[in-house]
Design a protein around this motif. Structure first.
Motif, PDB file in Angstrom:
ATOM      1  N   LYS A   1       6.689   0.163   3.511  1.00 31.40           N
ATOM      2  CA  LYS A   1       5.286  -0.262   3.504  1.00 31.40           C
ATOM      3  C   LYS A   1       4.696  -0.176   2.100  1.00 31.40           C
ATOM      4  CE  LYS A   1       4.228   0.928   8.274  1.00 31.40           C
ATOM      5  NZ  LYS A   1       3.516   1.871   9.161  1.00 31.40           N
ATOM      6  N   ILE A   2       5.044   0.876   1.391  1.00 26.17           N
ATOM      7  CA  ILE A   2       4.525   1.036   0.029  1.00 26.17           C
ATOM      8  C   ILE A   2       5.076  -0.060  -0.881  1.00 26.17           C
ATOM      9  CG2 ILE A   2       4.615   2.510  -2.024  1.00 26.17           C
ATOM     10  CD1 ILE A   2       4.333   4.902  -0.136  1.00 26.17           C
TER      11      ILE A   2
ATOM     12  N   ARG B   1       3.430  -3.426  -0.112  1.00 29.38           N
ATOM     13  CA  ARG B   1       1.972  -3.431  -0.270  1.00 29.38           C
ATOM     14  C   ARG B   1       1.582  -4.239  -1.509  1.00 29.38           C
ATOM     15  NH1 ARG B   1      -1.641   1.977  -0.785  1.00 29.38           N
ATOM     16  NH2 ARG B   1      -3.597   0.908  -1.117  1.00 29.38           N
ATOM     17  N   LYS B   2       0.546  -5.032  -1.358  1.00 28.22           N
ATOM     18  CA  LYS B   2       0.040  -5.810  -2.484  1.00 28.22           C
ATOM     19  C   LYS B   2      -0.689  -4.867  -3.441  1.00 28.22           C
ATOM     20  CE  LYS B   2      -0.487 -10.270  -0.268  1.00 28.22           C
ATOM     21  NZ  LYS B   2       0.199 -10.134   0.960  1.00 28.22           N
TER      22      LYS B   2
END
Length: 170
Positions: free
Chosen positions: A49-50, A53-54
């Protein structure tokens, strides 16, 4: 060593952080979940997820950020697992087999027939206290009798029903 401020799109530093602290975060999560394969998946999911992530803003302390994310995801997973257990248990309870349905229906009929043997006042007290769940005081007030009389009629009802249904549950 990694700095405190880290742009979210700095993938090599994030990967280095992952390799360095992976076991530490797994142990943190394990203190909540206690299932190592689930823990490893969850910690890896946090990193994915990290990495996906934008880059909206900087993370001031990546290690602390990830530790908090691991802890929060562990707690969410516990909550989700509890909900799943409740759903599974309610599905088991709420969907009886046809055989269980027949047994339950037959038992209800036997209890209703046995209740017909009860004296009228005892039947009213039993209906209010046992079947409707009323408190003794409420049953006493609605029938205009004392609490001790309610207790007497319940005792009498249970004795009669026990005799009438003694072969039902053998």
């Amino acid at each position: 060593m990694l700095g405190n401020n880290l742009k979210i799109n700095n993938q090599p530093e994030i990967e280095a952080m992952f390799l360095k602290h992976y076991q530490e975060w797994c142990l943190l999560s394990y203190s909540y979940i206690e299932n190592m394969s689930e823990v490893e998946d969850m910690v890896q999911d946090v990193f994915v997820k990290i990495l996906r992530r934008k880059p909206k803003n900087e993370i001031l302390d990546l290690k602390n950020y990830i530790s908090t994310a691991v802890k929060n995801n562990s707690l969410k997973r516990i909550k989700r697992n509890r909900k799943l257990e409740k759903l599974e248990n309610s599905n088991v309870i709420s969907s009886p087999s046809y055989e269980e349905y027949l047994i339950e229906t037959e038992t209800k009929i036997k209890v209703q027939k046995a209740m017909e043997v009860l004296p009228e006042q005892s039947k009213k007290v039993f209906q209010l206290c046992v079947l409707d769940g009323e408190k003794y005081q409420n049953a006493a007030d609605s029938l205009g009798i004392s609490i001790n009389t309610v207790k007497f009629h319940l005792k009498k009802s249970f004795k009669i029903l026990r005799l009438a249904l003694r072969n039902t549950y053998a």
